[in-house]
Design a protein around this motif. Structure first.
Motif, PDB file in Angstrom:
ATOM      1  N   VAL A  48       1.181  -1.174  -0.098  1.00 60.86           N
ATOM      2  CA  VAL A  48      -0.268  -0.033  -0.109  1.00 60.86           C
ATOM      3  C   VAL A  48       0.955   1.105  -0.021  1.00 60.86           C
ATOM      4  O   VAL A  48       1.940   1.421   0.750  1.00 60.86           O
ATOM      5  CB  VAL A  48      -0.924  -0.119   1.479  1.00 60.86           C
ATOM      6  CG1 VAL A  48      -1.669   1.532   1.205  1.00 60.86           C
ATOM      7  CG2 VAL A  48      -1.599  -1.121   1.290  1.00 60.86           C
ATOM      8  N   GLU A  72      -2.675  -9.578   5.171  1.00 62.93           N
ATOM      9  CA  GLU A  72      -3.472  -8.244   4.718  1.00 62.93           C
ATOM     10  C   GLU A  72      -3.061  -7.113   5.585  1.00 62.93           C
ATOM     11  O   GLU A  72      -2.478  -7.350   6.759  1.00 62.93           O
ATOM     12  CB  GLU A  72      -5.182  -8.750   5.260  1.00 62.93           C
ATOM     13  CG  GLU A  72      -5.866  -7.905   5.008  1.00 62.93           C
ATOM     14  CD  GLU A  72      -7.310  -7.693   5.511  1.00 62.93           C
ATOM     15  OE1 GLU A  72      -7.513  -8.899   6.175  1.00 62.93           O
ATOM     16  OE2 GLU A  72      -8.250  -6.888   5.355  1.00 62.93           O
ATOM     17  N   ILE A  73      -2.865  -6.214   4.927  1.00 61.05           N
ATOM     18  CA  ILE A  73      -2.257  -5.084   5.706  1.00 61.05           C
ATOM     19  C   ILE A  73      -3.484  -4.175   6.179  1.00 61.05           C
ATOM     20  O   ILE A  73      -4.439  -3.806   5.408  1.00 61.05           O
ATOM     21  CB  ILE A  73      -1.666  -3.935   4.474  1.00 61.05           C
ATOM     22  CG1 ILE A  73      -0.390  -4.591   4.140  1.00 61.05           C
ATOM     23  CG2 ILE A  73      -1.385  -2.512   5.287  1.00 61.05           C
ATOM     24  CD1 ILE A  73       0.289  -3.832   2.886  1.00 61.05           C
ATOM     25  N   TYR A  74      -3.625  -4.083   7.564  1.00 66.78           N
ATOM     26  CA  TYR A  74      -4.782  -3.527   8.159  1.00 66.78           C
ATOM     27  C   TYR A  74      -4.600  -1.765   8.010  1.00 66.78           C
ATOM     28  O   TYR A  74      -5.111  -1.194   7.131  1.00 66.78           O
ATOM     29  CB  TYR A  74      -4.976  -3.981   9.399  1.00 66.78           C
ATOM     30  CG  TYR A  74      -5.330  -5.373   9.789  1.00 66.78           C
ATOM     31  CD1 TYR A  74      -6.215  -6.168   8.694  1.00 66.78           C
ATOM     32  CD2 TYR A  74      -4.880  -6.235  10.840  1.00 66.78           C
ATOM     33  CE1 TYR A  74      -6.610  -7.307   8.945  1.00 66.78           C
ATOM     34  CE2 TYR A  74      -5.064  -7.301  10.916  1.00 66.78           C
ATOM     35  CZ  TYR A  74      -5.961  -8.024   9.785  1.00 66.78           C
ATOM     36  OH  TYR A  74      -6.545  -9.252  10.171  1.00 66.78           O
ATOM     37  N   TYR A  75      -3.819  -1.519   8.830  1.00 65.06           N
ATOM     38  CA  TYR A  75      -3.615  -0.138   8.712  1.00 65.06           C
ATOM     39  C   TYR A  75      -2.733   0.570   7.749  1.00 65.06           C
ATOM     40  O   TYR A  75      -1.637   0.131   7.527  1.00 65.06           O
ATOM     41  CB  TYR A  75      -2.917   0.529  10.334  1.00 65.06           C
ATOM     42  CG  TYR A  75      -2.969   1.985  10.320  1.00 65.06           C
ATOM     43  CD1 TYR A  75      -4.037   2.658  10.387  1.00 65.06           C
ATOM     44  CD2 TYR A  75      -1.937   2.630  10.725  1.00 65.06           C
ATOM     45  CE1 TYR A  75      -4.177   4.074  10.620  1.00 65.06           C
ATOM     46  CE2 TYR A  75      -1.634   3.993  10.643  1.00 65.06           C
ATOM     47  CZ  TYR A  75      -2.816   4.908  10.832  1.00 65.06           C
ATOM     48  OH  TYR A  75      -2.961   6.019  10.935  1.00 65.06           O
ATOM     49  N   PRO A  76      -3.218   1.342   6.721  1.00 62.91           N
ATOM     50  CA  PRO A  76      -2.421   1.388   5.682  1.00 62.91           C
ATOM     51  C   PRO A  76      -1.404   2.578   5.787  1.00 62.91           C
ATOM     52  O   PRO A  76      -0.401   2.767   4.708  1.00 62.91           O
ATOM     53  CB  PRO A  76      -3.471   2.089   4.476  1.00 62.91           C
ATOM     54  CG  PRO A  76      -4.447   2.577   5.318  1.00 62.91           C
ATOM     55  CD  PRO A  76      -4.467   2.053   6.912  1.00 62.91           C
ATOM     56  N   LYS A  77      -1.273   3.277   6.633  1.00 65.70           N
ATOM     57  CA  LYS A  77      -0.389   4.265   6.890  1.00 65.70           C
ATOM     58  C   LYS A  77       1.062   3.522   7.825  1.00 65.70           C
ATOM     59  O   LYS A  77       0.572   2.718   8.485  1.00 65.70           O
ATOM     60  CB  LYS A  77      -0.846   5.431   7.601  1.00 65.70           C
ATOM     61  CG  LYS A  77      -1.769   6.041   6.922  1.00 65.70           C
ATOM     62  CD  LYS A  77      -1.596   7.370   6.322  1.00 65.70           C
ATOM     63  CE  LYS A  77      -2.506   7.967   5.229  1.00 65.70           C
ATOM     64  NZ  LYS A  77      -2.222   9.418   4.702  1.00 65.70           N
ATOM     65  N   MET A  79       3.413   3.399  10.513  1.00 68.09           N
ATOM     66  CA  MET A  79       3.254   3.620  11.883  1.00 68.09           C
ATOM     67  C   MET A  79       4.825   3.777  12.493  1.00 68.09           C
ATOM     68  O   MET A  79       5.034   4.869  13.252  1.00 68.09           O
ATOM     69  CB  MET A  79       2.755   2.175  12.766  1.00 68.09           C
ATOM     70  CG  MET A  79       1.250   2.308  12.081  1.00 68.09           C
ATOM     71  SD  MET A  79       0.198   0.760  13.315  1.00 68.09           S
ATOM     72  CE  MET A  79       1.047  -0.536  12.588  1.00 68.09           C
TER      73      MET A  79
ATOM     74  N   ARG B 179      -2.713   4.155  -2.736  1.00 63.85           N
ATOM     75  CA  ARG B 179      -2.485   3.431  -3.743  1.00 63.85           C
ATOM     76  C   ARG B 179      -2.343   2.018  -3.068  1.00 63.85           C
ATOM     77  O   ARG B 179      -1.585   1.743  -2.249  1.00 63.85           O
ATOM     78  CB  ARG B 179      -1.287   3.661  -4.673  1.00 63.85           C
ATOM     79  CG  ARG B 179      -1.645   4.950  -5.705  1.00 63.85           C
ATOM     80  CD  ARG B 179      -0.428   5.189  -6.442  1.00 63.85           C
ATOM     81  NE  ARG B 179      -0.537   6.492  -7.398  1.00 63.85           N
ATOM     82  CZ  ARG B 179      -0.199   7.459  -7.095  1.00 63.85           C
ATOM     83  NH1 ARG B 179       0.194   7.572  -5.876  1.00 63.85           N
ATOM     84  NH2 ARG B 179      -0.375   8.565  -7.750  1.00 63.85           N
ATOM     85  N   ARG B 288      -9.708   0.265   9.577  1.00 67.60           N
ATOM     86  CA  ARG B 288      -8.378  -0.343   9.188  1.00 67.60           C
ATOM     87  C   ARG B 288      -7.558  -0.230  10.476  1.00 67.60           C
ATOM     88  O   ARG B 288      -6.843  -1.252  10.988  1.00 67.60           O
ATOM     89  CB  ARG B 288      -7.578   0.340   7.951  1.00 67.60           C
ATOM     90  CG  ARG B 288      -8.386   0.500   6.830  1.00 67.60           C
ATOM     91  CD  ARG B 288      -8.999  -1.223   6.595  1.00 67.60           C
ATOM     92  NE  ARG B 288      -7.940  -2.144   5.947  1.00 67.60           N
ATOM     93  CZ  ARG B 288      -8.109  -3.481   5.866  1.00 67.60           C
ATOM     94  NH1 ARG B 288      -9.341  -4.128   5.656  1.00 67.60           N
ATOM     95  NH2 ARG B 288      -7.266  -4.140   5.548  1.00 67.60           N
TER      96      ARG B 288
END
Lengths: 191, 378
Positions: A48, A72-77, A79, B179, B288
């Motif tokens: 992501v 699966e990438i949970y939190y996309p930003k 950390m 993205r 998320r």
């Protein structure tokens, strides 16, 4: 009574976070998109990307984050960063605090002079781009080559393919060369 | 996995690809941050599939245009953000009343007014339910990732066609600009719903006929069926009425066609709730952070779970009550000053404590903030 959870958590999850930072025009966003495509190509990894947006993107330090995981990438930003690339002093000063303990710091020593730590990989990406690859514009690709060599997070062939897919026509040789010199020089540094 | 079936897409791009997959062939809009890439992608990709893109003079015109296009039988969509969504409300109400299917994407940013163009928010949640005046039932879905945005956009079109009603997709700035490499489904992999057309000959056609599921067959204009469309309350023939019995029939139709078939609309992602004593309820990008926080908290043995609302409207009161029945505390995390929390309170019995976690400074809630809240309430 409050229960302490945060202290107990070990963030050893299957997750690798990269931040490419510099100033607007240094191609950090291009770099992150290319990295995403190269890593995601085989389908084995989830990836992501997010980036500075709006006024933030127009100011001094600009950044693009890439999060990689085989789950699966949970939190996309991002950390806590596993790798920080800093192409300017301002970006380094701003984002160094987000780097994990024992995280990998990669800096462009042609533009960064003051290091917050002795533990870093330094290469003069901008100078290498100008003098060896033929144009200062490909400093980002030199840096990508170095990241590739230092982390093994992506295959060199996939990265070259992804760069050439997005690079403007007529710049293929320059980009290929930039990636190779970044890769080779970083290999020599590797601890 | 085949290489050509994966693509690097932005959230806004995934919305457009999902829409085209679902049958979108007409887009009218007025670009606004953070939704602009949806218009750009439509301008680029719709002509390639024989569709039409038009940039309108404003959001009022955009909404009117997609309603008109839908009446001719096309699947239509517009995309905007809070300020434009406000301007669209009058015509969205017209689409509810006239029962014209269409999809409205609201990529949320901070408000009120022009607010925070480049910052994330979830403060239009209630507007998606009550934005236009009058009594009506609304459908709104909320994706949380780039891949979700593709599939939830398909679902939004299917719901619009199935129920003959506008459907809102509530995106937010974070998902819209993120993205990711997402799987691109083959044709036929996802079911595509198309509106029911009349089988009766034109002379026997009753445009707002009360059917078993309260949805009336809808011909395309130009297909030989003549009927009247008005925003005035109308009878089954489509003509305005002041007759109390006919008024009730119309308004009950709008309510029942959705209320009685909620199971077809509801969608939740329930994670780690079997033995959870505390639950996070969230939607959109915040879910998320909630999944991340729960996976971290579970790794140290905390009995916590999450419920993600993919369908926000109609609100899943019964399902939520059922899933949370063994919880002591429920934390509602959202990027606003408290919107969906009121619905959660209405859904749950009084002995379950419902607690807010709200952020409205233009930034996204982080897993750490959720874990801190968890520490506080445990």
């Amino acid at each position: 009574m409050a229960v302490r959870i945060l202290d107990k958590i070990k963030t050893s999850q299957d997750r690798f976070e990269i931040r490419l930072s510099g100033s607007g025009g240094q191609g950090m966003i291009f770099g992150s998109v290319v990295l995403c495509e190269a890593i995601g190509k085989e389908g084995a990894k989830n990836v992501v990307q997010s980036q500075s947006y709006g006024p933030e993107a127009r100011g001094g330090a600009s950044k693009a984050d890439v999060v990689i995981s085989s789950e699966e990438i949970y939190y996309p930003k991002a950390m806590k960063l596993d790798l920080l690339l800093a192409m300017t002093q301002e970006a380094l000063d701003k984002y160094y605090k987000d780097l994990k303990e024992n995280g990998i710091l990669v800096v462009d020593t042609s533009l960064v002079t003051e290091m917050p730590t002795k533990d870093y990989y330094g290469l003069p990406f901008t100078q290498m781009a100008r003098e060896e690859a033929g144009h200062v514009m490909v400093a980002n690709v030199v840096a990508l080559g170095a990241i590739c060599a230092l982390t093994g997070i992506v295959k060199k062939e996939d990265l070259i393919e992804a760069v050439l897919l997005r690079a403007p026509r007529g710049t293929e040789d320059r980009n290929r060369k930039a990636l190779e010199i970044g890769y080779n020089e970083a290999l020599k540094l590797k601890k | 996995m085949a290489k050509n079936k994966r693509k690097l897409l932005q959230g806004n791009g995934a919305c457009v690809q999902g829409a085209i997959y679902a049958g979108l062939r007409f887009f009218a809009g007025y670009p606004i941050t953070p939704s602009t890439e949806i218009a750009e992608n439509c301008a680029r990709f719709l002509p390639q599939v024989g569709g039409r893109f038009i940039q309108m003079e404003d959001e009022l015109g955009s909404m009117a245009a997609i309603i008109g296009a839908s009446v001719t039988g096309m699947k239509s969509m517009t995309a905007t953000s809070g300020p434009g969504y406000s301007l669209m409300q009058e015509n969205i109400g017209y689409a509810y009343m006239t029962e014209i299917p269409c999809v409205v994407v609201n990529v949320q940013r901070g408000g009120p007014s022009t607010g925070l163009p480049t910052k994330v928010s979830q403060s239009d949640t209630m507007q998606a339910r009550w934005g236009t005046h009058g009594d009506y039932n609304a459908i709104a879905v909320a994706p949380s990732t780039v891949a979700d945005t593709f599939t939830e956009t398909i679902r939004a079109f299917n719901l619009a066609e199935r129920f003959r009603t506008p459907v809102t997709i509530l995106l937010d700035e974070v998902i819209a600009h993120m993205r990711a490499i997402v799987p691109i489904p083959e044709e036929g992999e996802y079911e595509i719903v198309n509106r029911v057309k009349p089988t009766k000959p034109p002379e026997e056609y009753i445009p707002y006929e009360i059917t078993e599921n309260f949805v009336s067959p809808m011909p395309g204009y130009g297909e030989g069926y003549r009927y009247h469309i008005t925003g005035l309350t109308h009878n089954t023939l489509g003509f305005s009425t002041n007759e109390p019995e006919e008024i009730v029939v119309k308004l009950d139709k709008l309510k029942n066609k959705i209320d009685k078939f909620q199971d077809e609309i509801m969608k939740l992602r329930v994670n780690n709730m079997d033995d959870a004593e505390v639950a996070f309820v969230s939607y959109g990008s915040v879910s998320r952070a909630a999944l991340q926080a729960v996976s971290l908290a579970r790794s140290v043995g905390v009995k916590v779970g999450t419920i993600q609302l993919y369908t926000i409207w109609p609100f899943p009161y019964d399902k939520l009550r059922e899933i949370c029945s063994r919880c002591q505390k429920v934390i509602v995390a959202e990027l606003n000053m408290g919107q969906i929390i009121h619905e959660v309170r209405r859904a749950l019995p009084e002995d379950i404590e419902v607690l807010p976690l709200q952020r409205y400074d233009g930034e996204i809630l982080t897993p750490t903030q959720l874990l801190e809240k968890l520490e506080e309430v445990l």
